[in-house]
Design an enzyme around this catalytic site. Structure first.
Site, PDB file in Angstrom:
ATOM      1  CB  ILE A  86     -43.117 -10.506   7.080  1.00 45.80           C
ATOM      2  CG1 ILE A  86     -41.724 -10.513   7.692  1.00 45.80           C
ATOM      3  CG2 ILE A  86     -44.168 -10.125   8.108  1.00 45.80           C
ATOM      4  CD1 ILE A  86     -41.232  -9.128   8.093  1.00 45.80           C
TER       5      ILE A  86
ATOM      6  N   GLY B 148     -22.992  -9.237   2.580  1.00 46.48           N
ATOM      7  CA  GLY B 148     -23.964  -9.511   1.524  1.00 46.48           C
ATOM      8  C   GLY B 148     -25.337  -8.914   1.785  1.00 46.48           C
TER       9      GLY B 148
ATOM     10  CE  LYS C  82     -39.108  -4.080  -0.091  1.00 51.92           C
ATOM     11  NZ  LYS C  82     -37.838  -4.328   0.624  1.00 51.92           N
TER      12      LYS C  82
END
Lengths: 436, 436
Positions: free
Chosen positions: B137, B188, B206
């Site tokens: 993104i 996963g 983040k």
């Protein structure tokens, strides 16, 4: 106190975007200077009528009617007049004088983009246009920079707020088109002459810009298929929702292959969007651009697609970028048209279709209709038949709704021509493309 | 055939992102060169274990275990090792040798960002990190460039795909946390050691990066309040949905005012998001970043937040940007920390809260509880009481769910302390912040 180099900024146009840009620049000038590394001095706002009423006040000494003199004294020119002329001439004058140009003008870019980018490249100036598509939504930089290492496969964009407002109201309130349009006009979402919006032309401009950028190929406005929403009925919108869709005006830019040749296509038309698709949840006058790329997968960019202050946000972002480039030097990023792919017409587009027919209610009709689709190699995915209608008509009719698998537009068009000519078909009620 | 200047690209790390970057660069090299205006020659991939199995094959002659030699011969170094060391040392070596660096490494940025940006600025090199937040993104460029002329008020981000997958599964399938985590591990989405994800630490990294960028202020990891999802129960998620919310792990970065001083705050914690908020519709392992800016209004960026090939898309976008800058020359964009606002702790945060209590089911309890909130200046918006529970307990209890108006975190914390000590409260079942 840090001393910055001062950059002279000229704004052309004192409308809702221009007056907001001027106001925000005066208000947040120091903050923007710190981010840009250069002072941003508003040297003037060129307007047609100095006495026109404005959303925000522009100091009187900054207002001028002499755009050309203003341009000649500027490092950065912000064009917010809109339309083709005199905007095109002013942009060329600014670029030729070595100024960077920022514009929110989709029409001039879609009609004269190559000429303008060429002029910029000749003198090493830059042309910024984040505000031209999607208002405040960052979409130009993501396509030009963030996705520069990827291959965009498809863009589905809700890029016109007026038509999205109208279609959303038809869907959520059950309005007919003219009622929803009247409300959009009343609220200021639609212009006095709404042709550019409801005819799809505004969205077509934006499709040309997005397709050119995403596919590194010059896509001109006359290569964009354009069909507006004037034919969309309340009945179609209701039937769509019952079938699990919402009707949206989409700008669709795709890589496609026609006769074994890789190319691109750009088209604007009303489309059925499945209710679980992210674009189906874009309400009111909002915009959203859905991008499918080979590596990145699906991305969506969402926000206010218009409005003076929202569009001003995008313009000011470009202004900081332009100022940073002035400070940094260097030629900046040139528009890339290296791929130069062929642009195919709508006849080559491949999509799914929903065809609604009124047919004679008699045995064997479905088989006849199915054969017609088959004759044109259009494969049927689903058929549903409503209760018989046509009361009071000469003979009883039924409504058939047929959804096809993916088919080439030209084959579908030939199918529709055959359906229209068929004696068992009373009328072709509607043909809508299914996207997403 | 156009002749380009050739840039030497070194990739550090041969994991899922590194091997995809190498594969795509080898596959689409010519296309990327055309966009960048420079050839992009992959000169090597440094790995720890040359014989480790990989998602995509890297030609054997490109594989090396000597990262330092590879760095010294490169124009652009792509760091995809992850973690703090040796990534930090390699990035500094690369920058000090004048190479541009591209990284997807949120941990090294959140912990050592100022040191790395300083090193880049010293030598006029650039550090790119679009892939460090939100995978594919585009969010770094929109914040740094597109919104550079605006003032970001707040960011609400779903920036960890693993926890979003787990919470979404708890919401849609009724799983308990351990069941959903087991499924995430099987698919996963979760690492063998899921602590960084479910503890909120990945999201906190983040948040530090986004807050620093959005507010032009250095926000370090230890200034980010961090609370993971380990305390979230299936019962909380079900109760939230009944009340019109969905539980999401959010990274929240805000401008706030505390004691009359303007500052910023960054926090990561599970939060109740109203079902009609765009973030509520972000399902599975997807990420989305919702940005509120003064002029632009609300924007949302949505897509795949992780995955080898998706993250490679962002890395390759940065690679084209870096190459364009090499061709153009100039110092590029420096990180801006001009605002340098104070960073306030969680105690200064202002939000709404949902407090769930088990209380004695006897007359006058509600008045007592209401008084406790009032004593701490926390205003109650709504109270609902479930049917009496506590069967088999010493005395009958009832469940009270209290939603507050906006309150300061410190006042809420004092209220909860009083509630815990109150004889009419059997237990404080949960305290959740309400956002969006």
């Amino acid at each position: 106190m840090i001393e910055y180099r001062n950059l002279r900024v000229a704004v052309l146009g004192g409308g809702s975007v221009g007056s907001q840009v001027a106001a925000l620049l005066l208000q947040h000038g120091e903050e923007l200077a710190a981010r840009a590394g250069a002072g941003l001095e508003l040297v003037g706002v060129a307007v047609r009528n100095p006495d026109a009423p404005r959303d925000t006040d522009i100091p009187a000494h900054l207002i001028t009617t002499d755009a050309e003199s203003l341009i000649l004294g500027a490092d950065i020119v912000v064009e917010l007049i809109g339309g083709i002329e005199p905007a095109r001439t002013y942009i060329l004058q600014a670029l030729n004088s070595g100024a960077d140009v920022i514009t929110a003008n989709k029409a001039v870019l879609a009609n004269h983009g190559p000429e303008l980018f060429e002029a910029a490249e000749q003198v090493g100036a830059q042309l910024y246009y984040e505000a031209a598509v999607g208002g405040a939504i960052p979409i130009i930089r993501p396509l030009r920079d963030s996705l520069a290492g990827d291959r965009v496969k498809r863009i589905l964009g809700i890029v016109n707020g007026t038509t999205n407002y109208i279609l959303d109201r038809m869907d959520t309130r059950g309005d007919e088109l003219r009622e929803a349009l009247a409300e959009a006009t009343r609220l200021g979402y639609a212009e006095a002459d709404p042709t550019a919006d409801i005819g799809g032309f505004d969205a077509a401009n934006k499709a040309a810009i997005l397709a050119s950028l995403a596919f590194h190929t010059t896509v001109s406005l006359d290569e964009v298929y354009c069909e507006g929403i004037t034919g969309v009925t309340g009945e179609q919108v209701r039937a769509a929702r019952k079938a699990g869709y919402v009707v949206k005006l989409l700008a669709i830019c795709e890589r496609i292959t026609a006769d074994g040749v890789e190319g691109v296509s750009a088209r604007v038309h009303p489309a059925l969007v499945p209710l679980d698709h992210p674009l189906a949840a874009v309400h009111g006058a909002n915009n959203a651009v859905f991008v499918e790329a080979e590596a990145a997968g699906s991305l969506m960019f969402y926000g206010a697609g218009a409005g003076g202050v929202e569009t001003a946000s995008a313009v000011l972002g470009d202004l900081v970028s332009a100022a940073r480039r002035h400070v940094a030097g260097g030629p900046g990023v040139a528009e890339s048209t290296h791929a130069n792919l062929p642009v195919f017409p709508i006849a080559s587009a491949i999509t799914r279709y929903q065809v609604t027919l009124e047919v004679n209610d008699e045995p064997g009709v479905l088989a006849t209709i199915a054969q017609l689709f088959s004759d044109h190699s259009v494969s049927v995915e689903a058929v549903s038949q409503s209760v018989a209608g046509g009361q009071g008509a000469e003979r009883p009719t039924a409504t058939l709704v047929i959804v096809t698998h993916e088919a080439i537009e030209s084959s579908l068009a030939a199918t529709v021509a055959s359906l229209t000519a068929s004696p068992v078909v009373a009328s072709v009620v509607s043909v809508l493309r299914v996207e997403g």
